[in-house]
Design a protein around this motif. Sequence first.
Motif, PDB file in Angstrom:
ATOM      1  N   UNK A  99      80.147  67.063 -72.613  1.00 55.71           N
ATOM      2  CA  UNK A  99      79.052  66.474 -73.395  1.00 55.71           C
ATOM      3  C   UNK A  99      78.783  65.038 -72.947  1.00 55.71           C
ATOM      4  N   UNK A 100      77.562  64.589 -73.212  1.00 55.42           N
ATOM      5  CA  UNK A 100      77.204  63.184 -73.072  1.00 55.42           C
ATOM      6  C   UNK A 100      76.664  62.715 -74.413  1.00 55.42           C
ATOM      7  N   UNK A 101      76.979  61.486 -74.794  1.00 64.53           N
ATOM      8  CA  UNK A 101      76.566  60.971 -76.101  1.00 64.53           C
ATOM      9  C   UNK A 101      75.983  59.572 -75.933  1.00 64.53           C
ATOM     10  N   UNK A 102      74.822  59.357 -76.561  1.00 61.08           N
ATOM     11  CA  UNK A 102      74.238  58.009 -76.611  1.00 61.08           C
ATOM     12  C   UNK A 102      73.953  57.675 -78.066  1.00 61.08           C
ATOM     13  N   UNK A 103      74.668  56.678 -78.588  1.00 56.75           N
ATOM     14  CA  UNK A 103      74.391  56.156 -79.917  1.00 56.75           C
ATOM     15  C   UNK A 103      73.600  54.863 -79.740  1.00 56.75           C
ATOM     16  N   UNK A 104      72.396  54.818 -80.311  1.00 54.12           N
ATOM     17  CA  UNK A 104      71.510  53.674 -80.100  1.00 54.12           C
ATOM     18  C   UNK A 104      72.097  52.338 -80.518  1.00 54.12           C
ATOM     19  N   UNK A 105      73.025  52.350 -81.493  1.00 50.72           N
ATOM     20  CA  UNK A 105      73.565  51.088 -81.992  1.00 50.72           C
ATOM     21  C   UNK A 105      75.020  50.855 -81.574  1.00 50.72           C
ATOM     22  N   UNK A 106      75.529  51.689 -80.661  1.00 57.77           N
ATOM     23  CA  UNK A 106      76.893  51.493 -80.151  1.00 57.77           C
ATOM     24  C   UNK A 106      76.876  51.616 -78.638  1.00 57.77           C
ATOM     25  N   UNK A 107      77.761  50.869 -77.994  1.00 53.19           N
ATOM     26  CA  UNK A 107      77.763  50.851 -76.529  1.00 53.19           C
ATOM     27  C   UNK A 107      79.031  51.494 -75.968  1.00 53.19           C
ATOM     28  N   UNK A 108      78.874  52.225 -74.869  1.00 50.67           N
ATOM     29  CA  UNK A 108      80.045  52.748 -74.162  1.00 50.67           C
ATOM     30  C   UNK A 108      80.287  51.973 -72.868  1.00 50.67           C
ATOM     31  N   UNK A 109      79.502  50.909 -72.658  1.00 51.47           N
ATOM     32  CA  UNK A 109      79.661  50.067 -71.473  1.00 51.47           C
ATOM     33  C   UNK A 109      80.533  48.863 -71.812  1.00 51.47           C
ATOM     34  N   UNK A 110      81.256  48.349 -70.815  1.00 49.70           N
ATOM     35  CA  UNK A 110      82.102  47.174 -71.030  1.00 49.70           C
ATOM     36  C   UNK A 110      81.242  45.915 -70.975  1.00 49.70           C
ATOM     37  N   UNK A 111      81.347  45.101 -72.005  1.00 50.94           N
ATOM     38  CA  UNK A 111      80.422  43.996 -72.276  1.00 50.94           C
ATOM     39  C   UNK A 111      80.391  42.936 -71.178  1.00 50.94           C
ATOM     40  N   UNK A 112      81.560  42.611 -70.608  1.00 51.98           N
ATOM     41  CA  UNK A 112      81.661  41.446 -69.715  1.00 51.98           C
ATOM     42  C   UNK A 112      81.686  41.783 -68.230  1.00 51.98           C
ATOM     43  N   UNK A 113      81.645  43.056 -67.889  1.00 53.64           N
ATOM     44  CA  UNK A 113      81.659  43.388 -66.464  1.00 53.64           C
ATOM     45  C   UNK A 113      80.316  43.964 -66.029  1.00 53.64           C
TER      46      UNK A 113
END
Length: 337
Positions: A99-113
Motif C-alpha cells: 500500500x501507499x498512504x498520503x495523509x494531507x496533514x502528516x508527512x512521511x518525509x524527513x524534515x531536515x534532509x
Amino acid sequence: MNAIEVNGLRKEFKAYSSRSGLSGAFRDLFTRNYKIVPAVNDINFTVKQGEMVGYIGENGAGKSTTIKMLTGILTPTSGSVIVNGMNPHRERERFVQTIGVVFGQRSQLWWDIAVQESFRLLKKVYKVSDADYNEHMDHVIKTLDLEPLLDKPVRKLSLGQRMRCELAAALIHNPPLLFLDEPTIGLDVLVKLKIREFLKEINEKYNTTILLTTHDLTDIEALCERVVMLDEGNIIYDGALKSLKERWGEGKEISFEFLEKAELNHLETLTGDLDIKWELDERKQIFTAVTGDDEEIVSQVIARTVAAYKVRDVKINEPSTEEIIRNIYDKGMLQHG
C-alpha cells in the motif's frame, strides 16, 4: 479480485467526562465517568482492483477512522477487514509493502534532509531494487515536476511542493493500492490539476486502486465514478456519482439573456403546458426557467423561447455535486443503512 473487503466493521472509543468542582476533580482521580462512542457503525463495502473510489462525509463522520483501520494503524472493535488479501493489523510487515498512504496533514518525509535522500531511505525501507526504482521513479519525478526540488530540504518546500513529494514518496514501491486522505488540502488550482492528472495516469498505467478521502468534491468529480458517503459512522450511499446527481440533483436552470425586450407573462404563456417555473433577475434582465431533469422539457423551453425572441445568450445550469451533497446532509434525504 477485490482490493478491499469490509464486513461489519465497527470501531468504538471511550469518551471520558470530567466532574465539576474540586471534589469532582478529586473523585476523577479514582473513578472516571466514560461512555462508549461508536466512530464507525458496522459498515460493509468492497473496492475492486483498479477502481478509484471517493470516500466522503462531514467532519466526524468516521472517514479517517476507517482509513486508519484499512491501513492497519487502528484495530477494529469488531468486524473484518481484508486488504490486498491480508488482515492489515495482523500481517502488518508484509501488508505495508502493498500500500501507499498520503495523509494531507502528516508527512512521511524527513524534515531536515533533501527530498532525494528521503526517497533513498524509503527505497531501502521498501527493499526496492535500483533498476525498479530508476525505471519507476524517473517517470514519477518527471510527471510531478520534482527535479528542481530534489536537492532541497523538506522544510524549505511550499505546501504544494511538499504534497507532490509526499505523493511520489508513497509510490516509491509502486503499490497496487493507494490511500489518499485530503491530499490536495490547501493547494492552489494548478497543483491540484497536476496531481489529479498524475493519479489518472498511474491508475491507467498500473491499474492502481485509489481510495480518496477529501472535502474538495471537485477532486471526486475529476477522478471517481463511484462514491461511498458516510454519516455518523454509517454508510448512507454507495454507488455511482452520476446516479447520485441524477437522483438528488434538483433539476436544471435555463437562463436567457435577450437582445430585445421580453415579458415574463408572455414567456409563461409560451410554455404554459410545460412543468417549469420562470424567474426574472430584474437588475441583469436575465430570465430563468427552472425545471426538472426531463431533457424533452429542456429542449422545448429552448426551442419555443428562441423562436419567439432574439437571444444574446443561453445557459443551462445544473446543481454542483457540492450543493447536492450539502442538501443531502442538511435535509437528511438519505436514511442510514
